[in-house]
Design a protein around this motif. Structure first.
Motif, PDB file in Angstrom:
ATOM      1  N   TYR A   1       8.192  -0.330   6.163  1.00 12.02           N
ATOM      2  CA  TYR A   1       6.945   0.429   6.243  1.00 12.02           C
ATOM      3  C   TYR A   1       7.238   1.883   5.890  1.00 12.02           C
ATOM      4  O   TYR A   1       8.242   2.448   6.327  1.00 12.02           O
ATOM      5  CB  TYR A   1       6.349   0.377   7.651  1.00 12.02           C
ATOM      6  CG  TYR A   1       5.916  -0.998   8.093  1.00 12.02           C
ATOM      7  CD1 TYR A   1       4.728  -1.550   7.630  1.00 12.02           C
ATOM      8  CD2 TYR A   1       6.702  -1.749   8.970  1.00 12.02           C
ATOM      9  CE1 TYR A   1       4.324  -2.813   8.038  1.00 12.02           C
ATOM     10  CE2 TYR A   1       6.304  -3.009   9.380  1.00 12.02           C
ATOM     11  CZ  TYR A   1       5.116  -3.535   8.908  1.00 12.02           C
ATOM     12  OH  TYR A   1       4.727  -4.779   9.310  1.00 12.02           O
ATOM     13  N   ARG A   2       6.328   2.500   5.137  1.00 12.05           N
ATOM     14  CA  ARG A   2       6.505   3.882   4.721  1.00 12.05           C
ATOM     15  C   ARG A   2       5.429   4.751   5.366  1.00 12.05           C
ATOM     16  O   ARG A   2       4.321   4.893   4.864  1.00 12.05           O
ATOM     17  CB  ARG A   2       6.436   3.997   3.198  1.00 12.05           C
ATOM     18  CG  ARG A   2       6.823   5.367   2.675  1.00 12.05           C
ATOM     19  CD  ARG A   2       7.020   5.288   1.170  1.00 12.05           C
ATOM     20  NE  ARG A   2       7.282   6.589   0.600  1.00 12.05           N
ATOM     21  CZ  ARG A   2       8.461   7.215   0.626  1.00 12.05           C
ATOM     22  NH1 ARG A   2       9.476   6.641   1.221  1.00 12.05           N
ATOM     23  NH2 ARG A   2       8.610   8.389   0.078  1.00 12.05           N
TER      24      ARG A   2
ATOM     25  N   ASP B   1      10.194   6.038   7.934  1.00 13.67           N
ATOM     26  CA  ASP B   1      10.279   4.601   8.174  1.00 13.67           C
ATOM     27  C   ASP B   1      10.435   4.355   9.672  1.00 13.67           C
ATOM     28  O   ASP B   1      11.550   4.184  10.167  1.00 13.67           O
ATOM     29  CB  ASP B   1      11.463   3.992   7.419  1.00 13.67           C
ATOM     30  CG  ASP B   1      11.336   4.171   5.920  1.00 13.67           C
ATOM     31  OD1 ASP B   1      10.201   4.163   5.434  1.00 13.67           O
ATOM     32  OD2 ASP B   1      12.369   4.319   5.240  1.00 13.67           O
TER      33      ASP B   1
ATOM     34  N   ASN C   1       0.555   5.396   8.276  1.00 14.63           N
ATOM     35  CA  ASN C   1      -0.612   4.835   7.585  1.00 14.63           C
ATOM     36  C   ASN C   1      -0.295   3.478   6.986  1.00 14.63           C
ATOM     37  O   ASN C   1      -1.092   2.542   7.051  1.00 14.63           O
ATOM     38  CB  ASN C   1      -1.095   5.792   6.490  1.00 14.63           C
ATOM     39  CG  ASN C   1      -2.062   6.824   7.034  1.00 14.63           C
ATOM     40  OD1 ASN C   1      -2.187   6.964   8.246  1.00 14.63           O
ATOM     41  ND2 ASN C   1      -2.721   7.546   6.155  1.00 14.63           N
ATOM     42  N   ASP C   2       0.881   3.359   6.379  1.00 13.31           N
ATOM     43  CA  ASP C   2       1.305   2.088   5.801  1.00 13.31           C
ATOM     44  C   ASP C   2       1.514   1.053   6.900  1.00 13.31           C
ATOM     45  O   ASP C   2       1.121  -0.110   6.771  1.00 13.31           O
ATOM     46  CB  ASP C   2       2.594   2.290   4.996  1.00 13.31           C
ATOM     47  CG  ASP C   2       3.048   1.020   4.293  1.00 13.31           C
ATOM     48  OD1 ASP C   2       2.194   0.315   3.730  1.00 13.31           O
ATOM     49  OD2 ASP C   2       4.260   0.742   4.297  1.00 13.31           O
TER      50      ASP C   2
ATOM     51  N   TYR D   1       3.117   9.543   6.100  1.00 13.60           N
ATOM     52  CA  TYR D   1       3.278   8.964   4.769  1.00 13.60           C
ATOM     53  C   TYR D   1       4.711   8.650   4.353  1.00 13.60           C
ATOM     54  O   TYR D   1       4.907   8.010   3.323  1.00 13.60           O
ATOM     55  CB  TYR D   1       2.675   9.909   3.725  1.00 13.60           C
ATOM     56  CG  TYR D   1       1.221  10.196   3.951  1.00 13.60           C
ATOM     57  CD1 TYR D   1       0.263   9.188   3.852  1.00 13.60           C
ATOM     58  CD2 TYR D   1       0.791  11.480   4.274  1.00 13.60           C
ATOM     59  CE1 TYR D   1      -1.080   9.449   4.066  1.00 13.60           C
ATOM     60  CE2 TYR D   1      -0.556  11.751   4.499  1.00 13.60           C
ATOM     61  CZ  TYR D   1      -1.485  10.732   4.389  1.00 13.60           C
ATOM     62  OH  TYR D   1      -2.809  10.997   4.599  1.00 13.60           O
TER      63      TYR D   1
ATOM     64  N   LYS E   1      -2.474  12.782   1.595  1.00  9.83           N
ATOM     65  CA  LYS E   1      -1.317  12.212   0.903  1.00  9.83           C
ATOM     66  C   LYS E   1      -1.236  12.743  -0.515  1.00  9.83           C
ATOM     67  O   LYS E   1      -2.223  12.817  -1.232  1.00  9.83           O
ATOM     68  CB  LYS E   1      -1.410  10.689   0.864  1.00  9.83           C
ATOM     69  CG  LYS E   1      -0.172  10.036   0.246  1.00  9.83           C
ATOM     70  CD  LYS E   1      -0.247   8.525   0.332  1.00  9.83           C
ATOM     71  CE  LYS E   1       1.023   7.888  -0.214  1.00  9.83           C
ATOM     72  NZ  LYS E   1       0.993   6.421  -0.143  1.00  9.83           N
TER      73      LYS E   1
ATOM     74  N   ASN F   1      -6.526  -0.861  12.691  1.00  9.43           N
ATOM     75  CA  ASN F   1      -6.560  -1.972  11.747  1.00  9.43           C
ATOM     76  C   ASN F   1      -7.649  -2.930  12.201  1.00  9.43           C
ATOM     77  O   ASN F   1      -7.572  -3.496  13.303  1.00  9.43           O
ATOM     78  CB  ASN F   1      -5.208  -2.683  11.688  1.00  9.43           C
ATOM     79  CG  ASN F   1      -5.169  -3.787  10.645  1.00  9.43           C
ATOM     80  OD1 ASN F   1      -5.944  -4.737  10.710  1.00  9.43           O
ATOM     81  ND2 ASN F   1      -4.267  -3.663   9.684  1.00  9.43           N
TER      82      ASN F   1
ATOM     83  N   ASN G   1      -1.789  -0.265   8.395  1.00 14.21           N
ATOM     84  CA  ASN G   1      -2.638  -0.959   7.431  1.00 14.21           C
ATOM     85  C   ASN G   1      -2.172  -2.372   7.135  1.00 14.21           C
ATOM     86  O   ASN G   1      -2.894  -3.148   6.487  1.00 14.21           O
ATOM     87  CB  ASN G   1      -2.719  -0.169   6.117  1.00 14.21           C
ATOM     88  CG  ASN G   1      -3.677   1.004   6.216  1.00 14.21           C
ATOM     89  OD1 ASN G   1      -4.647   0.956   6.954  1.00 14.21           O
ATOM     90  ND2 ASN G   1      -3.394   2.065   5.487  1.00 14.21           N
ATOM     91  N   LYS G   2      -0.971  -2.721   7.567  1.00 17.96           N
ATOM     92  CA  LYS G   2      -0.433  -4.062   7.331  1.00 17.96           C
ATOM     93  C   LYS G   2      -0.384  -4.804   8.657  1.00 17.96           C
ATOM     94  O   LYS G   2       0.276  -4.377   9.598  1.00 17.96           O
ATOM     95  CB  LYS G   2       0.969  -3.971   6.714  1.00 17.96           C
ATOM     96  CG  LYS G   2       0.981  -3.317   5.334  1.00 17.96           C
ATOM     97  CD  LYS G   2       2.384  -3.154   4.810  1.00 17.96           C
ATOM     98  CE  LYS G   2       2.401  -2.466   3.447  1.00 17.96           C
ATOM     99  NZ  LYS G   2       3.776  -2.219   2.959  1.00 17.96           N
TER     100      LYS G   2
END
Length: 278
Positions: free
Chosen positions: A124-125, A119, A128-129, A116, A169, A51, A132-133
């Motif tokens: 978060y899923r 949890d 990658n999710d 992808y 994905k 990130n 990215n946050k």
């Protein structure tokens, strides 16, 4: 420079600083233009950020020195080092396992789930999710977790690179016209091949995307097909039931991306070998 607020010892609130100072700044632009992952080396040990904003904020020096960034960097890199071990120590997955043709596809589906679906942390899923946050409330625990899951992500991407395969994905439209027409049995089988695990937490969200309402029914059907052995076994009832099962497989093959299609084709062929007994 606007002060970073230190609420209590070892807890830092970066919300105002991020939006008032860092966001859209030249430093942010430089960091985002620098290709990911960002590599750092301390004590001859490499670690990486996936990130760009986390990387940039981690190395900012605050004028009043209230925030000891070096402390957070230490927690991040310690987490990263532990995250690198996750596949082997927590999941029992080793590189050599991928050379076993009987396990390779199943393991790729597991890695897909890591990237992808799973949890690892609430809200978060997939990895990658998660990476990215960026968290804007920093504590030792939060930054250690960021390091840990960046380390796990890095280990997966390195493994994929070494084995020369790509895990992409599968995008599901919010209002898929064709997918709404699928039966719940078809949806469950399709998800199984795509490596998307159906759980109590996500069953209702998934099924609504396909125009149905019963997450419980989806989970029931998914449990019937998520293992290879369950998919390829003869129902041992009537010829019609076996034919219906074969037709189900054939109906979803064209809906699968290339990387998942061959496994479905091969398993459908296995099902057809049972026809001779009737």
């Amino acid at each position: 420079m606007k002060s970073i607020i230190t609420d209590i010892k070892n807890k830092v609130n970066l919300k105002n600083f991020y939006f008032d100072v860092y966001d859209k700044s030249d430093l942010q632009k430089i960091n985002r233009n620098n290709p990911l992952p960002h590599k750092c080396t301390i004590d001859f040990k490499d670690f990486y950020y996936y990130n760009a904003d986390l990387s940039g904020l981690m190395w900012l020096q605050e004028l009043d020195r209230k925030l000891k960034y070096n402390d957070f960097v230490d927690f991040y890199r310690k987490g990263f080092e532990e995250g690198l071990k996750h596949l082997k120590e927590k999941e029992g997955i080793k590189k050599k396992d991928f050379y076993n043709t009987n396990k390779k596809e199943e393991l790729k589906q597991i890695l897909y789930s890591f990237l992808y679906v799973r949890d690892f942390l609430p809200n978060y899923r997939g990895l990658n999710d998660l990476v990215n946050k960026i968290p804007l409330i920093w504590t030792e625990k939060i930054i250690y977790e960021q390091g840990y899951y960046n380390g796990l992500l890095h280990s997966i991407l390195v493994l994929c690179d070494e084995l020369c395969f790509v895990i992409k994905k599968k995008v599901v439209s919010e209002n898929p016209k064709t997918e709404k027409k699928l039966t719940i049995k078809q949806i469950a089988l399709k998800l199984a091949y795509e490596g998307i695990n159906v759980t109590d937490e996500n069953k209702n969200e998934i099924i609504k995307k396909y125009g149905h309402n019963s997450g419980d029914k989806l989970m029931q059907e998914f449990n019937n097909v998520f293992k290879t052995s369950r998919r390829t076994t003869d129902p041992n009832k009537t010829l019609k039931i076996l034919q219906n099962k074969i037709e189900l497989f054939e109906s979803i093959i064209e809906l699968l991306e290339v990387e998942f299609k061959q496994k479905a084709i091969d398993e459908c062929k296995t099902l057809k070998t049972h026809l001779a007994k009737y």
